[in-house]
Design a protein around this motif. Structure first.
Motif, PDB file in Angstrom:
ATOM      1  N   PRO A   1      12.146   7.564  20.490  1.00 30.35           N
ATOM      2  CA  PRO A   1      10.862   7.624  20.072  1.00 30.35           C
ATOM      3  C   PRO A   1      10.851   8.394  18.865  1.00 30.35           C
ATOM      4  N   VAL A   2       9.865   7.899  18.015  1.00 24.88           N
ATOM      5  CA  VAL A   2       9.532   8.732  16.837  1.00 24.88           C
ATOM      6  C   VAL A   2       8.597   9.877  17.142  1.00 24.88           C
ATOM      7  N   THR A   3       8.665  11.009  16.638  1.00 30.21           N
ATOM      8  CA  THR A   3       7.393  12.090  16.867  1.00 30.21           C
ATOM      9  C   THR A   3       6.258  11.769  16.370  1.00 30.21           C
ATOM     10  N   GLY A   4       5.350  11.781  17.406  1.00 26.11           N
ATOM     11  CA  GLY A   4       3.967  11.445  17.124  1.00 26.11           C
ATOM     12  C   GLY A   4       3.627  10.084  17.675  1.00 26.11           C
ATOM     13  N   SER A   5       4.626   9.227  18.066  1.00 23.44           N
ATOM     14  CA  SER A   5       4.441   7.994  18.613  1.00 23.44           C
ATOM     15  C   SER A   5       3.829   8.078  20.078  1.00 23.44           C
ATOM     16  N   PRO A   6       3.070   7.001  20.580  1.00 25.12           N
ATOM     17  CA  PRO A   6       2.316   5.816  19.897  1.00 25.12           C
ATOM     18  C   PRO A   6       1.247   6.439  18.752  1.00 25.12           C
ATOM     19  N   PHE A   7       1.070   5.781  17.669  1.00 29.91           N
ATOM     20  CA  PHE A   7       0.132   5.970  16.652  1.00 29.91           C
ATOM     21  C   PHE A   7      -1.126   4.924  17.064  1.00 29.91           C
ATOM     22  N   VAL A   8      -2.333   5.609  16.921  1.00 28.95           N
ATOM     23  CA  VAL A   8      -3.590   4.779  17.419  1.00 28.95           C
ATOM     24  C   VAL A   8      -4.257   3.941  15.918  1.00 28.95           C
ATOM     25  N   PHE A   9      -3.458   2.797  16.048  1.00 28.15           N
ATOM     26  CA  PHE A   9      -4.145   1.935  14.809  1.00 28.15           C
ATOM     27  C   PHE A   9      -4.157   0.442  15.689  1.00 28.15           C
ATOM     28  N   PRO A  10      -5.411  -0.140  15.541  1.00 26.38           N
ATOM     29  CA  PRO A  10      -5.484  -1.343  16.578  1.00 26.38           C
ATOM     30  C   PRO A  10      -4.855  -2.377  15.808  1.00 26.38           C
ATOM     31  N   MET A  11      -3.919  -2.690  15.494  1.00 28.61           N
ATOM     32  CA  MET A  11      -3.241  -3.744  14.696  1.00 28.61           C
ATOM     33  C   MET A  11      -2.673  -5.031  15.704  1.00 28.61           C
TER      34      MET A  11
ATOM     35  N   TYR B   1      -4.295  -4.047   6.060  1.00 31.29           N
ATOM     36  CA  TYR B   1      -4.092  -2.685   6.378  1.00 31.29           C
ATOM     37  C   TYR B   1      -2.632  -2.480   6.040  1.00 31.29           C
ATOM     38  N   VAL B   2      -2.533  -1.132   5.192  1.00 30.55           N
ATOM     39  CA  VAL B   2      -1.372  -0.872   4.746  1.00 30.55           C
ATOM     40  C   VAL B   2      -0.993   0.344   5.074  1.00 30.55           C
ATOM     41  N   PHE B   3       0.272   0.646   5.693  1.00 30.47           N
ATOM     42  CA  PHE B   3       0.533   1.969   6.260  1.00 30.47           C
ATOM     43  C   PHE B   3       1.908   2.386   5.651  1.00 30.47           C
ATOM     44  N   SER B   4       1.700   3.753   5.368  1.00 32.72           N
ATOM     45  CA  SER B   4       3.212   4.384   4.548  1.00 32.72           C
ATOM     46  C   SER B   4       4.144   4.757   5.688  1.00 32.72           C
ATOM     47  N   ILE B   5       5.257   4.701   5.724  1.00 29.64           N
ATOM     48  CA  ILE B   5       6.179   5.036   6.684  1.00 29.64           C
ATOM     49  C   ILE B   5       7.055   6.497   6.232  1.00 29.64           C
ATOM     50  N   GLY B   6       6.871   7.406   6.901  1.00 33.37           N
ATOM     51  CA  GLY B   6       7.398   8.673   6.397  1.00 33.37           C
ATOM     52  C   GLY B   6       8.649   8.825   6.842  1.00 33.37           C
ATOM     53  N   THR B   7       9.354   9.867   6.397  1.00 31.25           N
ATOM     54  CA  THR B   7      10.697  10.086   6.400  1.00 31.25           C
ATOM     55  C   THR B   7      11.181   9.992   8.011  1.00 31.25           C
ATOM     56  N   SER B   8      10.452  10.381   8.785  1.00 34.83           N
ATOM     57  CA  SER B   8      11.087  10.175  10.443  1.00 34.83           C
ATOM     58  C   SER B   8      10.420   8.912  10.905  1.00 34.83           C
ATOM     59  N   GLY B   9       9.856   8.278  10.219  1.00 40.62           N
ATOM     60  CA  GLY B   9       9.197   6.813  10.719  1.00 40.62           C
ATOM     61  C   GLY B   9       7.807   6.770  11.173  1.00 40.62           C
ATOM     62  N   ALA B  10       7.163   8.101  11.035  1.00 37.12           N
ATOM     63  CA  ALA B  10       5.600   8.005  11.335  1.00 37.12           C
ATOM     64  C   ALA B  10       4.835   7.287  10.408  1.00 37.12           C
ATOM     65  N   LEU B  11       3.680   6.962  10.919  1.00 33.03           N
ATOM     66  CA  LEU B  11       2.721   5.859  10.236  1.00 33.03           C
ATOM     67  C   LEU B  11       1.587   6.719   9.689  1.00 33.03           C
ATOM     68  N   THR B  12       1.020   6.435   8.393  1.00 29.40           N
ATOM     69  CA  THR B  12      -0.032   6.751   7.948  1.00 29.40           C
ATOM     70  C   THR B  12      -0.910   5.762   7.084  1.00 29.40           C
ATOM     71  N   GLN B  13      -2.102   5.468   7.485  1.00 23.51           N
ATOM     72  CA  GLN B  13      -2.798   4.348   6.594  1.00 23.51           C
ATOM     73  C   GLN B  13      -3.112   4.924   5.528  1.00 23.51           C
ATOM     74  N   VAL B  14      -2.671   4.273   4.335  1.00 20.71           N
ATOM     75  CA  VAL B  14      -2.899   4.313   2.821  1.00 20.71           C
ATOM     76  C   VAL B  14      -3.787   3.394   2.188  1.00 20.71           C
ATOM     77  N   ALA B  15      -4.110   2.082   2.748  1.00 20.54           N
ATOM     78  CA  ALA B  15      -4.829   1.375   1.923  1.00 20.54           C
ATOM     79  C   ALA B  15      -5.480   0.420   2.812  1.00 20.54           C
ATOM     80  N   LYS B  16      -6.700  -0.181   2.434  1.00 23.27           N
ATOM     81  CA  LYS B  16      -7.409  -1.336   3.432  1.00 23.27           C
ATOM     82  C   LYS B  16      -7.991  -2.225   2.483  1.00 23.27           C
ATOM     83  N   GLN B  17      -7.560  -3.479   2.250  1.00 18.93           N
ATOM     84  CA  GLN B  17      -7.750  -4.430   1.501  1.00 18.93           C
ATOM     85  C   GLN B  17      -8.604  -5.518   2.037  1.00 18.93           C
ATOM     86  N   SER B  18      -9.802  -5.783   1.155  1.00 18.65           N
ATOM     87  CA  SER B  18     -10.735  -6.570   1.855  1.00 18.65           C
ATOM     88  C   SER B  18     -10.100  -8.110   1.606  1.00 18.65           C
ATOM     89  N   THR B  19     -10.159  -9.196   2.103  1.00 17.45           N
ATOM     90  CA  THR B  19      -9.852 -10.503   2.268  1.00 17.45           C
ATOM     91  C   THR B  19     -10.940 -11.320   1.948  1.00 17.45           C
TER      92      THR B  19
END
Length: 424
Positions: free
Chosen positions: A246-256, A287-305
């Motif tokens: 498991p990656v530190t901080g997982s699970p990440f609360v993003f409703p995908m 939605y776009v998430f960046s992947i950190g050096t340890s695998g953690a996720l951070t939302q960096v973009a939200k693109q309307s369609t």
């Protein structure tokens, strides 16, 4: 022709379709609409032109028709020279369980094809020849008890490989675990181990980053096609390859609902799968998430369609990072045009020229390994004949991500899981 579209984004409509032919081992999801329409888009049954195309094989589970004693794996070929798309010449279809669309199909290392069947808890495997013929991998079908977890529902990506095609991951909702198998010489699989998800976490669709360092699992429900959080695991390397941590901080609360990694390994692209047809309202965003050096996720973009994205496809090998979205309209009476976006080095999404594309509309797309071809899958109920029509459309990915349709749409025998492989 009057049609009532029944979307076949893997989980929902595969299962809804299975219910029509008698599913007693599945929890069936939504059945769409009672209205009629003409299937949307000029791409269905038409030809386009242009684009840089490669040759590819497409394999699809054929559940078997009336009087059949077996299902089969049907094979199709797209020829980049003649621009023909049809059955593979001199192809002998291997048999599989009847009345079963499967629970997943993947291609590993470009030459190994696997199809899972939950009702028999077996994984069938074949090697792909240069002519498209399939030869059973030694030991196939393999006993895979984890496939039994699919009786509670099927997502689009409950069974995936790492980018190198050396590992097979299977999410088991029943045991709330993820199982790992190695893919060895000749395509033979062997169990590596498993990891338990957090208590109450129901793993559904899986994804890896583009470099194969991390595995991501979505927690959610099949009936609503909604996710609530994302568990992340390090995949390991060397002698520990496949040992999930498991990656530190997982699970990440993003409703995908679905995630896809892009080739650089920097980002995951996701969709919530929230549509009016399922949930009473739309989420018109990627939605776009960046992947950190340890695998953690951070939302960096939200693109309307323009249209609501229900599923997405991302090429694994391309000179420019791209993502395409697929979906159906708010009344589930037609498929929306395909939308394409380019991914910048910072994760920003920009619509490609000509998007949305009114050709080859469907609910699910897959790329070939070269990234030059994108196949779109659509399945709907023809109310005139009361039969389900399932179609595949080949789309060529041109400069800047522009889509064209170089060959006519192909009608498959039955609905079912499918996969694309480049000609070896």
């Amino acid at each position: 022709m009057t049609t009532r579209v029944r979307t076949l984004f893997v989980a929902a409509v595969l299962l809804a379709t299975m219910c029509l032919v008698g599913c007693d081992h599945y929890t069936c999801s939504a059945t769409f609409g009672n209205s009629s329409c003409t299937a949307s888009g000029s791409g269905l049954g038409t030809t386009g032109g242009g684009g840089n195309t490669s040759s590819a094989f497409v394999y699809a589970v054929d559940e078997g028709t009336s009087g059949s004693t077996n299902g089969t794996i049907d094979g199709y070929a797209f020829d980049s020279t003649t621009l023909a798309f049809g059955p593979i010449t001199s192809y002998t279809a291997p048999t599989v369980p009847i009345n079963n669309g499967g629970v997943g199909m993947v291609v590993a290392q470009g030459i190994n094809l696997y199809a899972g069947f939950g009702t028999v808890q077996q994984l069938y495997g074949w090697t792909i020849s240069s002519s498209g013929s399939l030869t059973a991998i030694p030991g196939s079908p393999f006993a895979v008890p984890a496939l039994d977890g699919f009786i509670s529902g099927v997502g689009q990506a409950n069974m995936i490989t790492n980018p190198a095609g050396t590992l097979l991951f299977i999410s088991d909702a029943g045991s709330e675990s993820i199982y790992v198998y190695s893919i060895g010489t000749g395509g033979v699989i062997a169990p590596v181990g498993s990891v338990a998800c957090p208590a109450g976490f129901t793993p559904m669709n899986l994804a890896t980053d583009g470099l194969g360092k991390y595995l991501y699992a979505i927690d959610g429900t099949y009936d609503s096609h909604q996710g609530s959080q994302i568990a992340a695991f390090s995949i390991g390397s060397g002698s520990s390859l496949g040992a999930l941590t498991p990656v530190t901080g997982s699970p990440f609360v993003f409703p995908m609902w679905q995630l896809k990694g892009e080739p650089t390994g920097k980002f995951l692209i996701g969709t919530t799968g929230t549509t009016a047809a399922y949930n009473g309202h739309d989420d018109d965003n990627l939605y776009v998430f960046s992947i950190g050096t340890s695998g953690a996720l951070t939302q960096v973009a939200k693109q309307s369609t323009v249209y609501t994205p229900f599923s997405i496809a991302v090429p694994s090998n391309t000179s420019g990072e791209l993502v395409y979205s697929f979906g159906f309209n708010d009344t589930a009476t037609g498929f929306n045009p395909v939308e394409g976006y380019a991914i910048s080095s910072s994760g920003t999404l920009t619509a490609v020229s000509g998007s949305p594309f009114s050709l080859g509309e469907g609910s699910w797309g897959q790329f070939d390994q070269s990234g030059a071809l994108l196949f779109s899958y659509a399945s709907f109920l023809n109310t005139s004949t009361n039969t389900i029509v399932t179609q595949l459309s080949p789309l060529a990915v041109g400069s800047g991500g522009v889509l064209t349709q170089p060959a006519s749409t192909l009608t498959l025998v039955t609905p079912g899981f499918w996969a694309v492989a480049d000609v070896p």
